[in-house]
Design an enzyme around this catalytic site. Sequence first.
Site, PDB file in Angstrom:
ATOM      1  N   ASP A  69      19.091  -1.998  68.264  1.00  0.00           N
ATOM      2  CA  ASP A  69      18.256  -3.173  68.530  1.00  0.00           C
ATOM      3  C   ASP A  69      19.128  -4.342  68.997  1.00  0.00           C
ATOM      4  OD1 ASP A  69      19.412  -3.800  66.123  1.00  0.00           O
ATOM      5  OD2 ASP A  69      17.540  -4.138  65.042  1.00  0.00           O
ATOM      6  N   SER A  70      20.454  -4.106  69.112  1.00  0.00           N
ATOM      7  CA  SER A  70      21.324  -5.069  69.796  1.00  0.00           C
ATOM      8  C   SER A  70      20.870  -5.227  71.247  1.00  0.00           C
ATOM      9  CB  SER A  70      22.787  -4.621  69.731  1.00  0.00           C
ATOM     10  OG  SER A  70      22.928  -3.282  70.163  1.00  0.00           O
ATOM     11  N   ASP A 108      17.051   2.846  67.001  1.00  0.00           N
ATOM     12  CA  ASP A 108      16.898   1.880  65.905  1.00  0.00           C
ATOM     13  C   ASP A 108      15.425   1.622  65.615  1.00  0.00           C
ATOM     14  OD1 ASP A 108      18.847   0.685  64.359  1.00  0.00           O
ATOM     15  OD2 ASP A 108      19.519  -0.663  65.946  1.00  0.00           O
ATOM     16  N   LYS A 138      17.572   5.002  63.035  1.00  0.00           N
ATOM     17  CA  LYS A 138      18.427   4.210  62.144  1.00  0.00           C
ATOM     18  C   LYS A 138      17.588   3.079  61.557  1.00  0.00           C
ATOM     19  CE  LYS A 138      21.844   1.349  63.727  1.00  0.00           C
ATOM     20  NZ  LYS A 138      21.402   0.023  63.262  1.00  0.00           N
ATOM     21  N   GLU A 140      17.884  -0.348  58.522  1.00  0.00           N
ATOM     22  CA  GLU A 140      18.784  -1.181  57.729  1.00  0.00           C
ATOM     23  C   GLU A 140      18.387  -1.157  56.253  1.00  0.00           C
ATOM     24  OE1 GLU A 140      19.065  -5.110  59.438  1.00  0.00           O
ATOM     25  OE2 GLU A 140      19.850  -4.342  61.334  1.00  0.00           O
ATOM     26  N   GLU A 206      28.779  -2.289  58.593  1.00  0.00           N
ATOM     27  CA  GLU A 206      29.078  -3.382  59.523  1.00  0.00           C
ATOM     28  C   GLU A 206      29.680  -4.564  58.780  1.00  0.00           C
ATOM     29  OE1 GLU A 206      25.969  -4.394  62.301  1.00  0.00           O
ATOM     30  OE2 GLU A 206      27.080  -6.131  63.043  1.00  0.00           O
TER      31      GLU A 206
END
Length: 289
Positions: A69-70, A108, A138, A140, A206
């Site tokens: 999602d960057s 993501d 993915k 978080e 991260e």
Amino acid sequence: MTHAVSPAQAAGQPGTPSLYGGTSTRRITIRDLAAAKERGEKWPMLTAYDAMTASVFDESGIPVILVGDSMGNCHLGYDTTVPVTLDEMTLLSAAVVRGTKRALIVGDLPFGSYQEGAVQALRSATRLVKEAGVGAVKLEGGERSLRQTELIVESGIPVMSHLGLTPQSVNAMGYRVQGRTDEAAHRLLRDAKAAQDAGAFAVVLELVPAELAAEVTRSLHIPTVGIGAGAECDAQVLVWTDMMGLTQGKLPKFVKQYANLRQTMGDAAKAFAADVAGGSFPQEQHSFH
Ligand code: KIV
């Protein structure tokens, strides 16, 4: 990174069990990544947000490509990853899948597509798998995303967990190194174990102190993927626009810049403009009669 055998050499040796290339054209799976951890083989992951860039990385032997999602900051012009939608993620993930043959593609789950609970998370993950064709998703969070991870994994979709700095929570935590106090370090270890127990096949760490990332890596049987988390992780990930020198402005300390595409593309655009203004493009070989 120093290799006794370079990735290219390893790829060329028949029978060499390596993630870096070789003759097999089948997609990399999470079983290949588990086997790499057992062999002690480190691997690279890069982000990509379009078919053409992804095809370059796939042809270069990058075994895992993350449609992160960057893309919010690096591709869509948002200030953070928070506004990225599941529609945007699905569209660009499908492009990356179409551009690749071999890499495992991880999509993501964007902010707001799994926080409501396990059922919402499964619905979002299923969409990325069915409509975009990703091989894994993915999300978080460790303990806080436990039920989501369990249900998605139970349903047959591999999950990569993301711990340490979790950019979707930027409004709560800011951008700073995580796990620096004893309590925060213990919490991160607990989160990593929770993600593993829930069935995650890998954990992104991260912005975590190198010593803590090394401890997490030793204590898990699934691979850790570091970004700003030192050299002891099983894998390393970088955002492609950062490592290729396309990102504008100051890069984070953990980025190594391998190319200067911003300069190269800017120079090419200026040369094109000068040719057009001066009448030296197009020439005879570019013309039809
Ligand atoms: O979105 C992303 O690119 C990521 C990486 C930084 C791991 O989550």
